[in-house]
Design a protein around this motif. Structure first.
Motif, PDB file in Angstrom:
ATOM      1  N   ASP A  91      11.600 103.346   1.241  1.00  0.00           N
ATOM      2  CA  ASP A  91      12.669 102.345   1.167  1.00  0.00           C
ATOM      3  C   ASP A  91      13.243 102.050   2.545  1.00  0.00           C
ATOM      4  OD1 ASP A  91      12.578 101.863  -1.540  1.00  0.00           O
ATOM      5  OD2 ASP A  91      14.163 103.276  -2.040  1.00  0.00           O
ATOM      6  N   MET A  92      13.533 103.103   3.322  1.00  0.00           N
ATOM      7  CA  MET A  92      14.084 102.905   4.663  1.00  0.00           C
ATOM      8  C   MET A  92      13.127 102.109   5.538  1.00  0.00           C
ATOM      9  SD  MET A  92      15.767 106.624   5.449  1.00  0.00           S
ATOM     10  CE  MET A  92      15.108 106.528   7.070  1.00  0.00           C
ATOM     11  N   LEU A  93      11.859 102.467   5.487  1.00  0.00           N
ATOM     12  CA  LEU A  93      10.857 101.781   6.297  1.00  0.00           C
ATOM     13  C   LEU A  93      10.720 100.315   5.877  1.00  0.00           C
ATOM     14  CD1 LEU A  93       8.749 102.324   8.537  1.00  0.00           C
ATOM     15  CD2 LEU A  93       7.088 102.631   6.708  1.00  0.00           C
ATOM     16  N   THR A  94      10.641 100.060   4.578  1.00  0.00           N
ATOM     17  CA  THR A  94      10.473  98.692   4.080  1.00  0.00           C
ATOM     18  C   THR A  94      11.679  97.828   4.422  1.00  0.00           C
ATOM     19  OG1 THR A  94       9.140  99.540   2.260  1.00  0.00           O
ATOM     20  CG2 THR A  94      10.010  97.314   2.021  1.00  0.00           C
ATOM     21  N   TYR A  95      12.879  98.297   4.066  1.00  0.00           N
ATOM     22  CA  TYR A  95      14.091  97.518   4.365  1.00  0.00           C
ATOM     23  C   TYR A  95      14.254  97.323   5.865  1.00  0.00           C
ATOM     24  CZ  TYR A  95      15.608  98.450  -0.472  1.00  0.00           C
ATOM     25  OH  TYR A  95      15.698  98.531  -1.829  1.00  0.00           O
ATOM     26  N   GLY A  96      14.020  98.367   6.641  1.00  0.00           N
ATOM     27  CA  GLY A  96      14.204  98.290   8.088  1.00  0.00           C
ATOM     28  C   GLY A  96      13.238  97.339   8.760  1.00  0.00           C
ATOM     29  N   VAL A  97      11.945  97.433   8.430  1.00  0.00           N
ATOM     30  CA  VAL A  97      10.942  96.569   9.061  1.00  0.00           C
ATOM     31  C   VAL A  97      11.168  95.109   8.675  1.00  0.00           C
ATOM     32  CG1 VAL A  97       8.482  95.998   9.076  1.00  0.00           C
ATOM     33  CG2 VAL A  97       9.210  98.364   9.377  1.00  0.00           C
ATOM     34  N   LEU A  98      11.429  94.846   7.398  1.00  0.00           N
ATOM     35  CA  LEU A  98      11.689  93.458   6.987  1.00  0.00           C
ATOM     36  C   LEU A  98      12.957  92.924   7.629  1.00  0.00           C
ATOM     37  CD1 LEU A  98      10.718  93.536   3.206  1.00  0.00           C
ATOM     38  CD2 LEU A  98       9.528  92.390   5.051  1.00  0.00           C
ATOM     39  N   GLY A  99      14.006  93.748   7.701  1.00  0.00           N
ATOM     40  CA  GLY A  99      15.253  93.327   8.330  1.00  0.00           C
ATOM     41  C   GLY A  99      15.072  93.022   9.805  1.00  0.00           C
ATOM     42  N   LEU A 100      14.356  93.902  10.514  1.00  0.00           N
ATOM     43  CA  LEU A 100      14.113  93.668  11.937  1.00  0.00           C
ATOM     44  C   LEU A 100      13.244  92.432  12.168  1.00  0.00           C
ATOM     45  CD1 LEU A 100      13.571  97.300  13.270  1.00  0.00           C
ATOM     46  CD2 LEU A 100      15.466  95.746  13.789  1.00  0.00           C
ATOM     47  N   ALA A 101      12.241  92.234  11.323  1.00  0.00           N
ATOM     48  CA  ALA A 101      11.368  91.065  11.470  1.00  0.00           C
ATOM     49  C   ALA A 101      12.141  89.763  11.245  1.00  0.00           C
ATOM     50  CB  ALA A 101      10.197  91.158  10.492  1.00  0.00           C
ATOM     51  N   ILE A 102      12.951  89.712  10.204  1.00  0.00           N
ATOM     52  CA  ILE A 102      13.726  88.497   9.925  1.00  0.00           C
ATOM     53  C   ILE A 102      14.749  88.252  11.027  1.00  0.00           C
ATOM     54  CG2 ILE A 102      15.414  87.475   8.342  1.00  0.00           C
ATOM     55  CD1 ILE A 102      13.830  88.800   6.062  1.00  0.00           C
ATOM     56  N   THR A 103      15.390  89.321  11.513  1.00  0.00           N
ATOM     57  CA  THR A 103      16.357  89.179  12.602  1.00  0.00           C
ATOM     58  C   THR A 103      15.674  88.688  13.874  1.00  0.00           C
ATOM     59  OG1 THR A 103      17.697  90.947  11.654  1.00  0.00           O
ATOM     60  CG2 THR A 103      18.101  90.395  13.956  1.00  0.00           C
ATOM     61  N   LEU A 104      14.527  89.250  14.196  1.00  0.00           N
ATOM     62  CA  LEU A 104      13.794  88.825  15.389  1.00  0.00           C
ATOM     63  C   LEU A 104      13.353  87.364  15.273  1.00  0.00           C
ATOM     64  CD1 LEU A 104      12.564  89.646  18.108  1.00  0.00           C
ATOM     65  CD2 LEU A 104      10.498  90.288  16.866  1.00  0.00           C
ATOM     66  N   LEU A 105      12.859  86.981  14.102  1.00  0.00           N
ATOM     67  CA  LEU A 105      12.456  85.584  13.914  1.00  0.00           C
ATOM     68  C   LEU A 105      13.643  84.634  14.032  1.00  0.00           C
ATOM     69  CD1 LEU A 105       9.870  85.949  11.022  1.00  0.00           C
ATOM     70  CD2 LEU A 105       9.417  85.318  13.392  1.00  0.00           C
ATOM     71  N   ALA A 106      14.809  85.068  13.556  1.00  0.00           N
ATOM     72  CA  ALA A 106      16.002  84.223  13.689  1.00  0.00           C
ATOM     73  C   ALA A 106      16.406  84.073  15.154  1.00  0.00           C
ATOM     74  CB  ALA A 106      17.152  84.817  12.881  1.00  0.00           C
ATOM     75  N   LEU A 107      16.219  85.121  15.935  1.00  0.00           N
ATOM     76  CA  LEU A 107      16.617  85.073  17.345  1.00  0.00           C
ATOM     77  C   LEU A 107      15.688  84.209  18.198  1.00  0.00           C
ATOM     78  CD1 LEU A 107      17.689  88.768  17.935  1.00  0.00           C
ATOM     79  CD2 LEU A 107      19.173  86.764  17.695  1.00  0.00           C
ATOM     80  N   VAL A 108      14.410  84.105  17.821  1.00  0.00           N
ATOM     81  CA  VAL A 108      13.467  83.302  18.608  1.00  0.00           C
ATOM     82  C   VAL A 108      13.224  81.923  17.996  1.00  0.00           C
ATOM     83  CG1 VAL A 108      12.307  85.337  19.533  1.00  0.00           C
ATOM     84  CG2 VAL A 108      11.404  84.249  17.473  1.00  0.00           C
ATOM     85  N   MET A 109      14.003  81.567  16.994  1.00  0.00           N
ATOM     86  CA  MET A 109      13.838  80.291  16.291  1.00  0.00           C
ATOM     87  C   MET A 109      14.124  79.123  17.230  1.00  0.00           C
ATOM     88  SD  MET A 109      15.879  79.178  12.829  1.00  0.00           S
ATOM     89  CE  MET A 109      15.332  80.574  11.896  1.00  0.00           C
ATOM     90  N   GLU A 110      13.296  78.104  17.157  1.00  0.00           N
ATOM     91  CA  GLU A 110      13.485  76.881  17.942  1.00  0.00           C
ATOM     92  C   GLU A 110      14.445  75.967  17.212  1.00  0.00           C
ATOM     93  OE1 GLU A 110      12.330  75.984  20.872  1.00  0.00           O
ATOM     94  OE2 GLU A 110      11.106  77.763  21.185  1.00  0.00           O
ATOM     95  N   PRO A 111      15.151  75.082  17.826  1.00  0.00           N
ATOM     96  CA  PRO A 111      15.258  74.821  19.259  1.00  0.00           C
ATOM     97  C   PRO A 111      16.284  75.764  19.898  1.00  0.00           C
ATOM     98  CG  PRO A 111      16.544  73.209  18.065  1.00  0.00           C
ATOM     99  CD  PRO A 111      15.900  74.106  17.034  1.00  0.00           C
TER     100      PRO A 111
END
Length: 143
Positions: A105-125
């Motif tokens: 659970d920790m791994l799944t929630y953490g990896v998905l959370g980090l991936a979504i956060t990272l994608l939000a930070l590099v989102m264009e424009p």
């Protein structure tokens, strides 16, 4: 009283109880995790506060995304999943937020959370986070 085929005797009183599932369901089963977060004397929503808080934050993120604030909405969703990972680690019992083993659970929630956060930070424009190799990696894969 006559026993049905496949029935077993209960308490030697002659009353038979079938081992078959009933053809008509008269009740609902309690969810497995409903008693884990808080003792049974408290109402079900109060026992499920970890899951309800993560769901509420995710709903706010989805609402923000639908209202045109995609970056902020995705950040809220990512942070909600990271919070779910932290809750799963710190709390001894989290109700229905516990789906698999604690580590999974920790791994799944953490990896998905980090991936979504990272994608939000590099989102264009105008990304909030510049990753130097990202533009060339996208050009290489999209060709």
């Amino acid at each position: 009283m006559r026993a049905e085929p496949g029935a077993e005797q209960v308490n030697g009183s002659g009353a038979a109880k079938s081992r078959r599932f009933p053809s008509i369901t008269r009740d609902t089963a309690r969810p497995e995790g409903s008693g884990r977060a808080v003792p049974g004397a408290v109402s079900t929503p109060a026992r499920q506060w970890p899951m309800l808080s993560v769901l509420a934050a995710t709903a706010v993120g989805l609402l923000l995304t639908a209202l045109g604030q995609a970056r902020v909405g995705c950040l809220v969703i990512g942070v909600a999943l990271i919070a779910a990972s932290v809750l799963r680690r710190l709390l001894p019992s989290v109700g229905m937020l516990a789906v698999r083993s604690r580590f999974t659970d920790m791994l799944t929630y953490g990896v998905l959370g980090l991936a979504i956060t990272l994608l939000a930070l590099v989102m264009e424009p105008r990304p909030w986070l510049e990753i130097p190799f990202l533009e060339s990696a996208v050009r290489f894969t999209v060709r």
